[in-house]
Design a protein around this motif. Structure first.
Motif, mmCIF file in Angstrom:
data_model
loop_
_atom_site.group_PDB
_atom_site.id
_atom_site.type_symbol
_atom_site.label_atom_id
_atom_site.label_comp_id
_atom_site.label_asym_id
_atom_site.label_seq_id
_atom_site.Cartn_x
_atom_site.Cartn_y
_atom_site.Cartn_z
ATOM 1 N N ARG A 103 17.359 32.969 2.277
ATOM 2 C CA ARG A 103 16.421 32.474 1.276
ATOM 3 C C ARG A 103 17.125 32.396 -0.067
ATOM 4 N NH1 ARG A 103 12.115 34.232 -1.970
ATOM 5 N NH2 ARG A 103 12.582 36.418 -1.593
ATOM 6 N N ILE A 104 17.020 31.226 -0.716
ATOM 7 C CA ILE A 104 17.752 30.930 -1.945
ATOM 8 C C ILE A 104 16.745 30.591 -3.040
ATOM 9 C CG2 ILE A 104 19.465 29.398 -2.991
ATOM 10 C CD1 ILE A 104 20.447 28.880 -0.020
ATOM 11 N N ILE A 105 16.947 31.192 -4.218
ATOM 12 C CA ILE A 105 16.069 30.921 -5.356
ATOM 13 C C ILE A 105 16.925 30.582 -6.580
ATOM 14 C CG2 ILE A 105 14.211 32.404 -4.479
ATOM 15 C CD1 ILE A 105 15.149 34.502 -6.608
ATOM 16 N N PRO A 106 16.314 30.046 -7.635
ATOM 17 C CA PRO A 106 17.080 29.765 -8.848
ATOM 18 C C PRO A 106 17.615 31.049 -9.483
ATOM 19 C CG PRO A 106 15.019 28.536 -8.847
ATOM 20 C CD PRO A 106 14.951 29.512 -7.701
ATOM 21 N N ALA A 107 18.853 30.995 -9.950
ATOM 22 C CA ALA A 107 19.454 32.126 -10.654
ATOM 23 C C ALA A 107 19.158 32.020 -12.148
ATOM 24 C CB ALA A 107 20.958 32.156 -10.418
ATOM 25 N N GLU A 108 18.897 30.807 -12.614
ATOM 26 C CA GLU A 108 18.522 30.549 -14.001
ATOM 27 C C GLU A 108 17.268 29.691 -13.969
ATOM 28 O OE1 GLU A 108 21.912 28.568 -15.672
ATOM 29 O OE2 GLU A 108 23.218 30.280 -15.394
ATOM 30 N N LYS A 109 16.591 29.582 -15.099
ATOM 31 C CA LYS A 109 15.333 28.824 -15.148
ATOM 32 C C LYS A 109 15.590 27.362 -14.764
ATOM 33 C CE LYS A 109 10.977 28.205 -16.054
ATOM 34 N NZ LYS A 109 10.171 28.269 -14.877
ATOM 35 N N PRO A 110 14.992 26.908 -13.657
ATOM 36 C CA PRO A 110 15.184 25.523 -13.215
ATOM 37 C C PRO A 110 14.184 24.587 -13.903
ATOM 38 C CG PRO A 110 13.829 26.682 -11.646
ATOM 39 C CD PRO A 110 14.177 27.674 -12.731
ATOM 40 N N PRO A 111 14.343 23.271 -13.699
ATOM 41 C CA PRO A 111 13.374 22.324 -14.269
ATOM 42 C C PRO A 111 11.975 22.510 -13.657
ATOM 43 C CG PRO A 111 15.261 21.168 -13.291
ATOM 44 C CD PRO A 111 15.442 22.625 -13.025
ATOM 45 N N ILE A 113 21.088 14.011 -13.422
ATOM 46 C CA ILE A 113 19.737 14.548 -13.274
ATOM 47 C C ILE A 113 19.611 15.900 -13.975
ATOM 48 C CG2 ILE A 113 17.942 15.289 -11.655
ATOM 49 C CD1 ILE A 113 19.011 13.203 -9.686
ATOM 50 N N THR A 114 20.249 16.940 -13.440
ATOM 51 C CA THR A 114 20.107 18.277 -14.031
ATOM 52 C C THR A 114 21.208 19.211 -13.541
ATOM 53 O OG1 THR A 114 18.510 20.048 -14.478
ATOM 54 C CG2 THR A 114 18.596 19.223 -12.210
ATOM 55 N N LYS A 115 21.302 20.368 -14.200
ATOM 56 C CA LYS A 115 22.218 21.429 -13.779
ATOM 57 C C LYS A 115 21.382 22.507 -13.098
ATOM 58 C CE LYS A 115 25.490 24.814 -15.663
ATOM 59 N NZ LYS A 115 26.497 24.684 -14.673
ATOM 60 N N LEU A 116 21.872 23.033 -11.984
ATOM 61 C CA LEU A 116 21.165 24.085 -11.261
ATOM 62 C C LEU A 116 22.085 25.263 -10.993
ATOM 63 C CD1 LEU A 116 19.066 22.337 -8.451
ATOM 64 C CD2 LEU A 116 18.216 23.478 -10.494
ATOM 65 N N SER A 117 21.493 26.434 -10.966
ATOM 66 C CA SER A 117 22.189 27.630 -10.544
ATOM 67 C C SER A 117 21.276 28.326 -9.534
ATOM 68 C CB SER A 117 22.463 28.536 -11.746
ATOM 69 O OG SER A 117 23.207 29.658 -11.344
ATOM 70 N N LEU A 118 21.796 28.535 -8.323
ATOM 71 C CA LEU A 118 21.002 29.106 -7.236
ATOM 72 C C LEU A 118 21.661 30.377 -6.720
ATOM 73 C CD1 LEU A 118 20.376 25.809 -5.225
ATOM 74 C CD2 LEU A 118 18.797 26.925 -6.816
#
Length: 131
Positions: A69-77, A52-57
């Motif tokens: 509270r967790i957010i993307p560390a890099e631009k997510p899809p 599916i995709t790579k994520l960094s949180l």
């Protein structure tokens, strides 16, 4: 915004559940089997969702014993926020896990099932890990 939520009761004090969730290294144990290539620190985790995709949180906010509270560390899809809210009731902890995502209609059709499955699996795994 699309909201995916799951709640669970963990038979541990909120401080103990919070201590587990406040460390991104522990989140690997909550993830489903299709998560691969996991790397993490206390604050950031990067991984692939198989095919599916790579994520960094990253953990954006910690409020002792009540919120992670967790957010993307890099631009997510797509834009998203993950939130664990804790409240202690009679020595047990009510844990609510919410993913809020800004999904287009097409992404909503594709991602709604997997995102709901993810929140359900993470809360189930949290309860069994800390029981």
């Amino acid at each position: 915004m699309s909201v995916f939520e799951s709640k669970v009761t963990v038979n541990k004090p909120a401080a103990q559940v919070y201590a587990f969730l406040a460390d991104m290294n522990n989140h690997r144990q909550l993830m489903p089997d299709n998560i691969v290539d996991w790397t993490s620190t206390t604050d950031v985790a990067s991984f692939n969702i198989q095919n599916i995709t790579k994520l960094s949180l990253k953990i954006e906010e910690r409020v002792a014993d009540t919120l992670v509270r967790i957010i993307p560390a890099e631009k997510p899809p797509f834009d998203m926020e993950l939130k664990w809210e804790l409240s202690e009731v009679d020595g047990a902890t009510q844990a609510a896990f919410t993913i809020t995502a800004s999904l287009s209609m097409m992404m909503k059709m594709l991602a709604s099932g997997p995102l709901q499955k993810l929140v359900d699996e993470e809360t189930t795994n949290l309860a069994s890990m800390l029981s």
